[in-house]
Design an enzyme around this catalytic site. Structure first.
Site, mmCIF file in Angstrom:
data_model
loop_
_atom_site.group_PDB
_atom_site.id
_atom_site.type_symbol
_atom_site.label_atom_id
_atom_site.label_comp_id
_atom_site.label_asym_id
_atom_site.label_seq_id
_atom_site.Cartn_x
_atom_site.Cartn_y
_atom_site.Cartn_z
ATOM 1 N N LEU A 17 0.821 -1.217 0.000
ATOM 2 C CA LEU A 17 0.000 0.000 0.000
ATOM 3 C C LEU A 17 0.854 1.266 0.000
ATOM 4 O O LEU A 17 0.481 2.273 -0.606
ATOM 5 C CB LEU A 17 -0.922 -0.006 1.228
ATOM 6 C CG LEU A 17 -2.095 -0.994 1.144
ATOM 7 C CD1 LEU A 17 -2.675 -1.261 2.530
ATOM 8 C CD2 LEU A 17 -3.177 -0.460 0.211
ATOM 9 N N ASN B 124 2.682 4.663 7.329
ATOM 10 C CA ASN B 124 2.131 3.457 6.697
ATOM 11 C C ASN B 124 2.811 2.176 7.167
ATOM 12 O O ASN B 124 2.172 1.129 7.228
ATOM 13 C CB ASN B 124 2.273 3.601 5.173
ATOM 14 C CG ASN B 124 2.048 2.287 4.454
ATOM 15 O OD1 ASN B 124 0.905 1.845 4.304
ATOM 16 N ND2 ASN B 124 3.121 1.632 4.013
ATOM 17 N N TYR C 20 -2.261 -7.288 17.115
ATOM 18 C CA TYR C 20 -2.332 -6.336 16.002
ATOM 19 C C TYR C 20 -3.506 -5.368 16.197
ATOM 20 O O TYR C 20 -3.352 -4.153 16.018
ATOM 21 C CB TYR C 20 -2.501 -7.110 14.692
ATOM 22 C CG TYR C 20 -2.677 -6.234 13.471
ATOM 23 C CD1 TYR C 20 -1.618 -5.485 12.965
ATOM 24 C CD2 TYR C 20 -3.913 -6.158 12.805
ATOM 25 C CE1 TYR C 20 -1.779 -4.682 11.835
ATOM 26 C CE2 TYR C 20 -4.077 -5.369 11.678
ATOM 27 C CZ TYR C 20 -3.010 -4.623 11.203
ATOM 28 O OH TYR C 20 -3.176 -3.824 10.097
ATOM 29 N N LYS D 131 -3.435 -1.082 16.489
ATOM 30 C CA LYS D 131 -4.100 -0.104 15.625
ATOM 31 C C LYS D 131 -5.092 0.748 16.437
ATOM 32 O O LYS D 131 -5.302 1.929 16.128
ATOM 33 C CB LYS D 131 -4.787 -0.807 14.451
ATOM 34 C CG LYS D 131 -3.811 -1.447 13.471
ATOM 35 C CD LYS D 131 -2.851 -0.439 12.820
ATOM 36 C CE LYS D 131 -2.034 -1.041 11.685
ATOM 37 N NZ LYS D 131 -1.090 -0.097 11.074
ATOM 38 N N THR E 298 -1.717 -7.911 -0.349
ATOM 39 C CA THR E 298 -0.297 -7.523 -0.260
ATOM 40 C C THR E 298 0.448 -8.663 0.439
ATOM 41 O O THR E 298 -0.174 -9.623 0.911
ATOM 42 C CB THR E 298 -0.095 -6.224 0.559
ATOM 43 O OG1 THR E 298 -0.470 -6.508 1.914
ATOM 44 C CG2 THR E 298 -0.893 -5.055 0.024
HETATM 45 P P1 NAP Z 1 3.230 -4.883 3.304
HETATM 46 O O1 NAP Z 1 3.069 -5.110 1.845
HETATM 47 O O2 NAP Z 1 3.728 -5.987 4.180
HETATM 48 O O3 NAP Z 1 4.158 -3.576 3.496
HETATM 49 C C1 NAP Z 1 4.544 -3.168 4.768
HETATM 50 C C2 NAP Z 1 5.647 -2.153 4.604
HETATM 51 O O4 NAP Z 1 6.065 -1.727 5.918
HETATM 52 C C3 NAP Z 1 6.889 -2.708 3.899
HETATM 53 O O5 NAP Z 1 7.438 -1.722 3.068
HETATM 54 C C4 NAP Z 1 7.818 -3.000 5.067
HETATM 55 O O6 NAP Z 1 9.190 -2.976 4.705
HETATM 56 C C5 NAP Z 1 7.467 -1.819 5.948
HETATM 57 N N1 NAP Z 1 7.996 -1.935 7.301
HETATM 58 C C6 NAP Z 1 7.781 -2.919 8.203
HETATM 59 N N2 NAP Z 1 8.494 -2.665 9.314
HETATM 60 C C7 NAP Z 1 9.164 -1.512 9.110
HETATM 61 C C8 NAP Z 1 10.062 -0.744 9.866
HETATM 62 N N3 NAP Z 1 10.463 -1.125 11.085
HETATM 63 N N4 NAP Z 1 10.531 0.422 9.354
HETATM 64 C C9 NAP Z 1 10.161 0.812 8.114
HETATM 65 N N5 NAP Z 1 9.334 0.113 7.323
HETATM 66 C C10 NAP Z 1 8.860 -1.038 7.825
HETATM 67 O O7 NAP Z 1 1.855 -4.445 3.985
HETATM 68 P P2 NAP Z 1 0.662 -3.482 3.486
HETATM 69 O O8 NAP Z 1 -0.536 -4.335 3.330
HETATM 70 O O9 NAP Z 1 1.108 -2.624 2.385
HETATM 71 O O10 NAP Z 1 0.453 -2.636 4.834
HETATM 72 C C11 NAP Z 1 0.682 -1.252 4.920
HETATM 73 C C12 NAP Z 1 -0.110 -0.734 6.113
HETATM 74 O O11 NAP Z 1 -1.505 -0.981 5.890
HETATM 75 C C13 NAP Z 1 0.237 -1.401 7.438
HETATM 76 O O12 NAP Z 1 0.288 -0.417 8.451
HETATM 77 C C14 NAP Z 1 -0.950 -2.344 7.675
HETATM 78 O O13 NAP Z 1 -1.181 -2.563 9.049
HETATM 79 C C15 NAP Z 1 -2.078 -1.557 7.045
HETATM 80 N N6 NAP Z 1 -3.245 -2.343 6.642
HETATM 81 C C16 NAP Z 1 -3.126 -3.300 5.682
HETATM 82 C C17 NAP Z 1 -4.266 -4.016 5.303
HETATM 83 C C18 NAP Z 1 -4.226 -5.080 4.233
HETATM 84 O O14 NAP Z 1 -5.237 -5.790 4.068
HETATM 85 N N7 NAP Z 1 -3.148 -5.223 3.493
HETATM 86 C C19 NAP Z 1 -5.520 -3.748 5.902
HETATM 87 C C20 NAP Z 1 -5.579 -2.760 6.886
HETATM 88 C C21 NAP Z 1 -4.441 -2.068 7.236
HETATM 89 P P3 NAP Z 1 10.013 -4.335 4.343
HETATM 90 O O15 NAP Z 1 9.749 -4.621 2.889
HETATM 91 O O16 NAP Z 1 11.430 -3.947 4.634
HETATM 92 O O17 NAP Z 1 9.506 -5.424 5.232
#
Ligand code: NAP
Length: 227
Positions: free
Chosen positions: A13, A76, A152, A156, A185
């Site tokens: 995202l 994010n 988790y 949030k 993702t």
């Molecule tokens: P994702 O594809 O796993 O991406 C997560 C990102 O966060 C990656 O770039 C990861 O980097 C980075 N990250 C993790 N730990 C970090 C740290 N210590 N410092 C800097 N960056 C870090 O997940 P996503 O689905 O895009 O999620 C993005 C946000 O949306 C999150 O906050 C998640 O809780 C929220 N969200 C997601 C969903 C969903 O269904 N996907 C739904 C609701 C909320 P690396 O590549 O280095 O690991």
């Protein structure tokens, strides 16, 4: 030109948010903890890369120096911590997830607010989740009855409280929490039912919010408040 920083923007995202903010004319900083993945993502999008690990004070302080000026901050970066039920969850599980999902945004806010205070139209978007909604969790007919993962979810919920408190403290800024919805993702091994374009929609909407828009809210994709 409006300058934006997205944490955890090398994929998922965050990456899609960066892509859409560039399309909207912003100068975008890709915050990523891994320099190779971050630089590659930035090159792909025509963005700038800044190393930023939200769990590391020194990396966040160095990122402030590199970025220099900021209008829009998207908190994010997040981790799920895995599917840990209430009887299995330990304090160490909580600490690990809170370090990224709660202390991370606090660390980033504390470091970047002085830059945002110099912006004419400062905006913060905290990427939360519907599972962090106390109202939905307390509803016996709510959508998350089967998904009882308190580590988790509580991280949030804590982020949402930060949104309220920081919005009250900084009335010149637009500070909101958003729920992207269940998006395919790496986070959920691509089980999500939405595309990243659909998931990033609400993040973009609140990143581009006008100065008279809402602040201190928690919104889903449909614009509903989901406390
Ligand atoms: P994702 O594809 O796993 O991406 C997560 C990102 O966060 C990656 O770039 C990861 O980097 C980075 N990250 C993790 N730990 C970090 C740290 N210590 N410092 C800097 N960056 C870090 O997940 P996503 O689905 O895009 O999620 C993005 C946000 O949306 C999150 O906050 C998640 O809780 C929220 N969200 C997601 C969903 C969903 O269904 N996907 C739904 C609701 C909320 P690396 O590549 O280095 O690991």
């Amino acid at each position: 030109m409006t300058t934006s920083l997205i944490t955890g923007a090398n994929k998922g995202l965050g990456f899609e948010t960066a892509r859409q903010l560039i399309a909207a004319g912003h100068r975008v900083w890709i915050g990523a903890r891994n320099p190779d993945r971050g630089q590659q993502a930035a090159d792909q999008l025509g963005a700038e890369f800044v190393r930023l690990d939200v769990t590391d004070d020194a990396s966040v302080a160095a990122a402030v120096e590199n970025v220099g000026a900021l209008d829009v901050l998207v908190n994010n970066a997040g981790i799920s911590g895995g599917r840990i039920g209430p009887s299995e969850a330990t304090a160490d599980d909580m600490r690990a997830v809170y370090e990224t999902n709660v202390f991370g945004p606090v660390r980033v806010l504390h470091a970047f607010i002085p830059l945002l205070e110099k912006s004419e139209v400062p905006v913060i978007v905290n990427v939360s989740s519907g599972v962090g909604s106390l109202g939905l969790a307390a509803d016996p007919d709510g959508p998350w009855r089967e998904a009882n993962y308190p580590v988790y979810a509580s991280s949030k919920a804590a982020l949402n409280m930060l949104t309220i408190r920081y919005a009250a403290a900084f009335p010149s800024m637009r500070i909101n929490s958003v729920d992207p919805g269940f998006t395919a993702t790496d986070f959920n091994r691509h089980r999500g039912t939405q595309t990243v374009e659909e998931g990033a929609e609400v993040i973009i909407r609140y990143a581009l919010i006008p100065p008279d828009g809402p602040t201190g809210g928690f919104f889903d994709r449909n614009g509903a408040e989901i406390w």
